[in-house]
Design a protein around this motif. Sequence first.
Motif, short mmCIF file in Angstrom:
data_model
loop_
_atom_site.label_atom_id
_atom_site.label_comp_id
_atom_site.label_asym_id
_atom_site.label_seq_id
_atom_site.Cartn_x
_atom_site.Cartn_y
_atom_site.Cartn_z
N GLU A 73 49.61 30.34 -13.34
CA GLU A 73 48.40 29.37 -13.23
C GLU A 73 47.10 29.72 -13.82
O GLU A 73 47.11 31.14 -13.76
CB GLU A 73 48.22 29.02 -11.92
CG GLU A 73 49.46 28.40 -11.22
CD GLU A 73 49.34 27.94 -9.71
OE1 GLU A 73 49.11 26.87 -9.38
OE2 GLU A 73 49.11 28.80 -8.96
N PRO A 74 46.48 29.01 -14.21
CA PRO A 74 44.96 29.45 -14.79
C PRO A 74 44.24 29.66 -13.53
O PRO A 74 44.45 29.28 -12.30
CB PRO A 74 44.41 28.26 -15.67
CG PRO A 74 45.15 27.09 -14.99
CD PRO A 74 46.63 27.44 -14.60
N ALA A 75 43.05 30.07 -13.64
CA ALA A 75 42.10 30.19 -12.56
C ALA A 75 41.77 28.96 -11.82
O ALA A 75 41.67 27.96 -12.55
CB ALA A 75 40.90 30.94 -12.89
N GLY A 76 41.35 28.81 -10.59
CA GLY A 76 41.22 27.74 -9.82
C GLY A 76 40.34 28.11 -8.77
O GLY A 76 40.18 29.29 -8.20
N THR A 77 39.29 27.14 -8.24
CA THR A 77 38.49 27.10 -7.29
C THR A 77 38.37 26.22 -6.28
O THR A 77 38.38 24.98 -6.81
CB THR A 77 36.97 27.35 -7.89
OG1 THR A 77 36.74 28.61 -8.49
CG2 THR A 77 35.88 27.51 -6.45
N ASN A 78 38.81 26.28 -5.02
CA ASN A 78 38.71 25.52 -4.21
C ASN A 78 37.48 25.23 -3.51
O ASN A 78 36.91 26.25 -2.80
CB ASN A 78 39.90 25.79 -3.07
CG ASN A 78 39.70 24.84 -1.90
OD1 ASN A 78 39.41 23.52 -2.08
ND2 ASN A 78 40.65 25.04 -0.90
N ARG A 79 36.69 23.96 -3.57
CA ARG A 79 35.58 23.76 -3.05
C ARG A 79 35.31 23.14 -1.55
O ARG A 79 34.48 23.17 -1.24
CB ARG A 79 34.84 22.92 -4.19
CG ARG A 79 34.65 23.26 -5.42
CD ARG A 79 34.08 24.42 -5.75
NE ARG A 79 32.58 24.29 -5.21
CZ ARG A 79 31.50 23.60 -5.96
NH1 ARG A 79 31.79 23.23 -7.30
NH2 ARG A 79 30.33 23.72 -5.49
N VAL A 80 36.72 23.11 -0.98
CA VAL A 80 36.55 22.81 0.51
C VAL A 80 36.24 24.16 1.09
O VAL A 80 37.08 25.02 0.83
CB VAL A 80 38.09 22.30 0.95
CG1 VAL A 80 37.85 22.20 2.45
CG2 VAL A 80 38.28 20.89 0.03
N SER A 257 37.68 30.08 3.75
CA SER A 257 37.26 30.56 5.15
C SER A 257 35.82 30.84 5.30
O SER A 257 35.25 31.80 5.62
CB SER A 257 37.97 31.89 5.64
OG SER A 257 39.27 31.81 5.52
N GLY A 258 35.18 29.64 4.95
CA GLY A 258 33.37 29.56 4.95
C GLY A 258 33.03 29.41 3.88
O GLY A 258 31.69 28.99 3.87
N ALA A 259 33.70 29.48 2.49
CA ALA A 259 33.00 29.17 1.48
C ALA A 259 33.96 28.88 0.30
O ALA A 259 35.06 29.17 0.57
CB ALA A 259 32.12 30.56 0.99
N ALA A 260 33.62 28.38 -0.89
CA ALA A 260 34.48 28.12 -1.79
C ALA A 260 35.10 29.59 -2.23
O ALA A 260 34.35 30.44 -2.13
CB ALA A 260 33.96 27.66 -3.02
#
Length: 314
Positions: A73-80, A257-260
């Motif tokens: 997979e490419p890089a990904g960022t969870n914003r929850v 766990s507290g931040a994106a």
Amino acid sequence: MTGRPSYPWWPADAGYVADFVNDRYMRGGVAVDRATALAFTRSTPKLAQDSSGAWHSFAIDVPALTDHGLLLEPAGTNRVPNAAMAGAAVGVIGAGGTLPTGWTIADFATAEITATGTEAGLPFIELRLQHENSTGGNQYPRLVCAAAIAAGIGEQWTASCFYKKIAGTWPAITGAFLNVEEIGTTIAYATADRPEHLEARARVAATWWTSSPGTIGLDMRALMFNLSPGELLDVTLRIYAPQLAKEAVASSPIITSGAAATRAADAASLSLPGGTYSLALAFDDASTQNVEGQSGSYDLEDSSASGMRLVIAS
């Protein structure tokens, strides 16, 4: 009496084979270990799912190999900011029970956390939600897991979450199950309706392009109901690993766990033996790909949402 002759597991005309399902490799007619056949890096851990539905964690620089094959997979960022459900406590919300830190709830008569834990590698909260719409208009009880997430115009975003119904029945609702509100100069919504049956854990996802001009903020509702007058809601659900990411499809869960948090890109390269080869790639979704005229080191693409099962170079 003599025993049957043994034959190698790879095709006779192959010069290189990577069998990612069984984690076995051949190079130049000789069985080799993974490190000899494949160069691989990833600077963060990641999750990958097996065919039983369980998610497994793979450490930094360890390829995500399951019985689906190799997940690239490419890089990904969870914003929850809190997909790990940290801070949740069992009990009625406002009377001993607490939502995960940063989550909010509105317009339910009663909301109770009945359990917390981890199932199949995913953190969850279990919620009993009760409400009766006794008004003359529709009501929209909702559970918010992310708010005011900055976005720009013309971006593609995907929201996703896993759910399982533990008890209760669905009302005859018409509203969204998972909902993201885009707040800018205008307001728009992306929704994904609930599956009709959630006795087994299922992932729901909604993908869309942002369209509001100017500054955009995104609010993600892990749950949102549209209750008509007279409708009664009493359902207990498990909610797992919500994710909001700037991506075209829902990728592997990124537990925050507290931040994106960001999952780094996978980088995998085949170490082909001397010569020039035609590559045949087979994926878990039954798709295939052929690449001609390759030699030396060949970089595998990280853009497939399906596991790569097999590569044969001949």
